[in-house]
Design an enzyme around this catalytic site. Structure first.
Site, PDB file in Angstrom:
ATOM      1  CE  LYS A 162      -3.362  -1.706 -42.334  1.00  0.00           C
ATOM      2  NZ  LYS A 162      -3.550  -0.238 -42.291  1.00  0.00           N
ATOM      3  N   GLY A 215       4.893  -1.740 -36.131  1.00  0.00           N
ATOM      4  CA  GLY A 215       3.825  -1.082 -35.375  1.00  0.00           C
ATOM      5  C   GLY A 215       3.990  -1.364 -33.895  1.00  0.00           C
ATOM      6  CB  SER A 216       1.687  -0.835 -31.110  1.00  0.00           C
ATOM      7  OG  SER A 216       0.572  -1.566 -31.587  1.00  0.00           O
ATOM      8  CB  THR A 217       4.579  -4.293 -28.223  1.00  0.00           C
ATOM      9  OG1 THR A 217       5.902  -3.813 -28.513  1.00  0.00           O
ATOM     10  CG2 THR A 217       4.673  -5.636 -27.527  1.00  0.00           C
ATOM     11  CD  GLU A 276      12.215  -4.205 -37.283  1.00  0.00           C
ATOM     12  OE1 GLU A 276      12.491  -3.601 -36.223  1.00  0.00           O
ATOM     13  OE2 GLU A 276      13.033  -4.911 -37.877  1.00  0.00           O
ATOM     14  CB  CYS A 292      10.170   2.496 -33.133  1.00  0.00           C
ATOM     15  SG  CYS A 292      11.250   2.549 -34.558  1.00  0.00           S
ATOM     16  CD  GLU A 309       6.477   2.734 -28.517  1.00  0.00           C
ATOM     17  OE1 GLU A 309       5.503   2.010 -28.745  1.00  0.00           O
ATOM     18  OE2 GLU A 309       7.443   2.836 -29.287  1.00  0.00           O
TER      19      GLU A 309
HETATM   20  P1  NDP Z   1      -0.263   0.233 -34.607  1.00  0.00           P
HETATM   21  O1  NDP Z   1       0.302  -1.056 -34.112  1.00  0.00           O
HETATM   22  O2  NDP Z   1      -1.512   0.725 -34.012  1.00  0.00           O
HETATM   23  O3  NDP Z   1      -0.534   0.160 -36.179  1.00  0.00           O
HETATM   24  C1  NDP Z   1       0.457  -0.251 -37.094  1.00  0.00           C
HETATM   25  C2  NDP Z   1      -0.217  -0.813 -38.342  1.00  0.00           C
HETATM   26  O4  NDP Z   1      -0.959  -1.975 -37.955  1.00  0.00           O
HETATM   27  C3  NDP Z   1      -1.229   0.150 -38.965  1.00  0.00           C
HETATM   28  O5  NDP Z   1      -1.200  -0.018 -40.362  1.00  0.00           O
HETATM   29  C4  NDP Z   1      -2.534  -0.332 -38.380  1.00  0.00           C
HETATM   30  O6  NDP Z   1      -3.652   0.012 -39.155  1.00  0.00           O
HETATM   31  C5  NDP Z   1      -2.314  -1.840 -38.365  1.00  0.00           C
HETATM   32  N1  NDP Z   1      -3.183  -2.571 -37.465  1.00  0.00           N
HETATM   33  C6  NDP Z   1      -3.849  -2.126 -36.375  1.00  0.00           C
HETATM   34  N2  NDP Z   1      -4.574  -3.133 -35.827  1.00  0.00           N
HETATM   35  C7  NDP Z   1      -4.362  -4.237 -36.584  1.00  0.00           C
HETATM   36  C8  NDP Z   1      -4.820  -5.599 -36.533  1.00  0.00           C
HETATM   37  N3  NDP Z   1      -5.665  -6.029 -35.591  1.00  0.00           N
HETATM   38  N4  NDP Z   1      -4.372  -6.466 -37.479  1.00  0.00           N
HETATM   39  C9  NDP Z   1      -3.519  -6.060 -38.436  1.00  0.00           C
HETATM   40  N5  NDP Z   1      -3.073  -4.782 -38.553  1.00  0.00           N
HETATM   41  C10 NDP Z   1      -3.468  -3.885 -37.628  1.00  0.00           C
HETATM   42  O7  NDP Z   1       0.911   1.277 -34.484  1.00  0.00           O
HETATM   43  P2  NDP Z   1       0.889   2.801 -34.838  1.00  0.00           P
HETATM   44  O8  NDP Z   1       0.454   2.991 -36.248  1.00  0.00           O
HETATM   45  O9  NDP Z   1       0.169   3.512 -33.768  1.00  0.00           O
HETATM   46  O10 NDP Z   1       2.448   3.132 -34.807  1.00  0.00           O
HETATM   47  C11 NDP Z   1       3.122   3.333 -33.630  1.00  0.00           C
HETATM   48  C12 NDP Z   1       3.813   2.070 -33.136  1.00  0.00           C
HETATM   49  O11 NDP Z   1       4.686   1.584 -34.142  1.00  0.00           O
HETATM   50  C13 NDP Z   1       4.692   2.350 -31.944  1.00  0.00           C
HETATM   51  O12 NDP Z   1       4.542   1.328 -30.990  1.00  0.00           O
HETATM   52  C14 NDP Z   1       6.101   2.308 -32.511  1.00  0.00           C
HETATM   53  O13 NDP Z   1       7.095   1.992 -31.596  1.00  0.00           O
HETATM   54  C15 NDP Z   1       5.966   1.288 -33.574  1.00  0.00           C
HETATM   55  N6  NDP Z   1       7.017   1.469 -34.569  1.00  0.00           N
HETATM   56  C16 NDP Z   1       8.043   0.571 -34.580  1.00  0.00           C
HETATM   57  C17 NDP Z   1       9.104   0.744 -35.450  1.00  0.00           C
HETATM   58  C18 NDP Z   1      10.218  -0.262 -35.518  1.00  0.00           C
HETATM   59  O14 NDP Z   1      10.921  -0.280 -36.537  1.00  0.00           O
HETATM   60  N7  NDP Z   1      10.437  -1.076 -34.517  1.00  0.00           N
HETATM   61  C19 NDP Z   1       9.170   1.890 -36.351  1.00  0.00           C
HETATM   62  C20 NDP Z   1       8.033   2.765 -36.258  1.00  0.00           C
HETATM   63  C21 NDP Z   1       6.997   2.549 -35.378  1.00  0.00           C
HETATM   64  P3  NDP Z   1      -4.381   1.450 -39.035  1.00  0.00           P
HETATM   65  O15 NDP Z   1      -3.599   2.276 -38.096  1.00  0.00           O
HETATM   66  O16 NDP Z   1      -4.331   1.944 -40.424  1.00  0.00           O
HETATM   67  O17 NDP Z   1      -5.761   1.192 -38.563  1.00  0.00           O
END
Ligand code: NDP
Length: 502
Positions: A198, A251-253, A273, A307, A404
């Site tokens: 996804k 994604g985000s924490t 991650e 990130c 962040e």
């Molecule tokens: P989000 O956590 O908002 O989203 C990441 C993914 O999770 C998206 O596909 C999003 O869907 C999905 N998502 C959102 N809510 C849910 C849920 N309740 N259940 C399951 N999936 C969900 O992060 P961002 O997209 O805003 O990306 C930025 C974040 O990612 C930053 O915190 C960054 O540090 C982190 N990141 C970490 C990396 C690492 O390797 N450690 C690398 C790159 C980024 P959708 O957005 O499509 O609605």
């Protein structure tokens, strides 16, 4: 201040790709979402609509998981390891042959400059696939010299086998869409798993291109499935699904914590991650000719939507002025514009919402009493551009030092002649522990600081060294597990122990 958003037209191949109907990939077929719904995807530099994409929900996730489960037991499970290697290598070749298309799609979808898109697709896409193409034939267990159940030496044999963990659900963000998809797909294929991806719905095009390439190279139907969808809908359905054996999330924490809870239903395995707020520690003997461009890149690469970004700098007070002024001079000459314009060095943020979030942090920085060294404004006109911004003379308790931001904002704090432990206490003073760097010519200071910084990756005299073979991942609230390298295969494997009595 204006950003130049004159778009250079993409190639006809890219225009044709965008003009297509964009569907979900389930069981090897391109299909509409069960709801029939689509959403527009926009270019964040121009706010123009690039195309319409099918948007899946829980029903589509269920279909995709079932297809992945069927594929796990089918032809895919019978292929020799060498054949999995060949397919992964062929996928790398096809991606390489589509490099211009993939690069233009990534630029249009995400906004990043063309050069950065191409570099990341080669380094963390093609090279990553080639690295993992080498692994299938090297995944094996051990023999263990034990004598259980009262047997004597020579009367029994215990051996282990490494098996694919099963159906993997991958959920990825928008900041580097193609590498994020490949970071999950490559180890999943190498270990014999099947995958439901996804991707972030704002940046789906390069994932859909990868889907097309997996079909072209002959990866069996159902091994790789793609459901573009909203996180709270498709993402939540995937992380809760009882037919999924493992979630690989970037994604985000905050969302990582939701996913960890959602996974408890069937106790699926989870790798995370997550976010970062990485320290860049500069000692007074450091080579400033390397520090200044290195720190500018660490903070502003991908407009800070990275990130690993080095967004907290700790610099010795003796060199504070030249370091901060040098980075500010670089920030002022970063030309902002459309990523397809070869002159652009910085693109827009991903969305209006992200720009609002980043500007909220910038306002908090201004209100906190930190020195605004440069930047601090959003750019008028089309696109979500924000000036690279530096706050000086910050302190640990400020919001801009703790949270962040995921935007082009660098916060700089000074230290004096204190112990390395005191410097490290400041460097470690957030909930994150993803990356970091130490800048000094003194190898003893450098290695001591590396030992004191609590991050999954710490670089000396560079920031964020990335290679398919270097394990990458976070400590503390930056995540669980590692991606890249041999360690990156582990979450996709499980061990079976077998004992034979003679
Ligand atoms: P989000 O956590 O908002 O989203 C990441 C993914 O999770 C998206 O596909 C999003 O869907 C999905 N998502 C959102 N809510 C849910 C849920 N309740 N259940 C399951 N999936 C969900 O992060 P961002 O997209 O805003 O990306 C930025 C974040 O990612 C930053 O915190 C960054 O540090 C982190 N990141 C970490 C990396 C690492 O390797 N450690 C690398 C790159 C980024 P959708 O957005 O499509 O609605």
């Amino acid at each position: 201040m204006n950003a130049s958003v004159d778009k250079i037209s993409p190639s006809s191949e890219t225009q044709e790709f965008l003009a297509r109907k964009h569907q979900l990939l389930i069981g090897g077929q391109w299909v509409d979402a069960a709801s029939g719904d689509t959403i527009p995807v926009e270019d964040p530099a121009t706010q123009e609509v690039l195309g319409e994409v099918a948007i899946g929900g829980a029903e589509d996730i269920d279909r995709a998981v079932k297809a992945a489960r069927a594929a796990l037991k089918g032809e895919w499970s019978k292929l020799p390891a060498s054949e999995r290697s060949r397919l992964i290598w062929r996928l790398a070749d096809e991606l390489e042959a589509s490099l211009n298309l993939a690069t233009e799609l990534e630029v249009l979808d995400n906004g990043m400059p063309r050069e950065i898109a191409m570099y990341s697709i080669i380094a963390a896409g093609i090279n990553h696939l080639r690295y993992y193409a080498g692994w299938p034939t090297k995944i094996h267990g051990q023999t263990i010299p034990v004598a259980p159940g009262g047997t004597q030496n020579g009367e029994s044999l215990t051996y282990t086998q490494r098996e694919p963990v099963g159906v993997v659900g991958a959920i990825t963000p928008w900041n580097a869409p193609l590498p994020m998809a490949i970071l999950k797909l490559a180890p999943a294929l190498a270990s014999g798993c099947t995958l439901v991806l996804k991707p972030a719905e704002m940046t789906p095009f390069t994932a859909l291109l990868i889907g097309e390439l997996t079909k072209r190279v002959g990866i069996p139907d159902g091994v790789f499935n793609i459901v573009v969808g909203y996180g709270a809908d498709a993402g939540a359905a995937l992380s809760e699904h009882e037919g999924v054996d493992k979630i690989a999330f970037t994604g985000s924490t905050a969302v990582g914590k939701i996913i960890a809870k959602a996974a408890t239903g069937n106790l699926k395995k989870v790798s995370l991650e997550l976010g970062g707020k990485s320290p860049v520690v500069v000692f007074p003997d450091a080579n400033l000719e390397a520090v200044i461009p290195g720190a500018a890149r660490a903070a502003f690469f991908l407009q800070g939507q990275n990130c690993m970004a080095g967004t907290r700098m700790f610099v010795h007070e003796d060199i504070y002025e030249p370091v901060v002024n040098g980075i500010a001079e670089m920030a002022k000459i970063f030309k902002m514009g459309h990523g397809l314009d070869p002159a652009s060095l910085m693109g827009p943020l991903i969305s209006a919402k992200q720009r609002e979030t980043v500007m909220g942090y910038i306002e908090a920085g201004k209100a906190s009493g930190a020195d605004l060294v440069c930047g601090g404004e959003a750019i008028d006109g089309k696109g979500y551009f924000v000036q690279p911004t530096i706050f000086g003379r910050t302190s640990r308790d400020m919001k801009i030092m703790q949270e962040e931001i995921f935007g082009p904002v660098l916060s700089v704090q000074t230290f004096g002649d204190c112990s390395l432990e005191d410097v490290a206490a400041e460097a470690n003073s957030t909930v994150y522990g993803l990356s970091g760097s130490v800048w000094t010519k003194d190898v003893s200071v450098a290695h001591r600081m590396v030992n004191l910084i609590d991050s999954g990756q710490v670089a000396i005299n560079c920031h964020a060294a990335v290679d398919p073979a270097i394990p990458f991942g976070g400590n503390r609230q930056s995540g669980w597990g590692r991606e890249f390298g041999q360690e990156g295969l582990e979450p996709y494997l499980k061990t079976k122990a077998t004992t034979v009595m003679f």
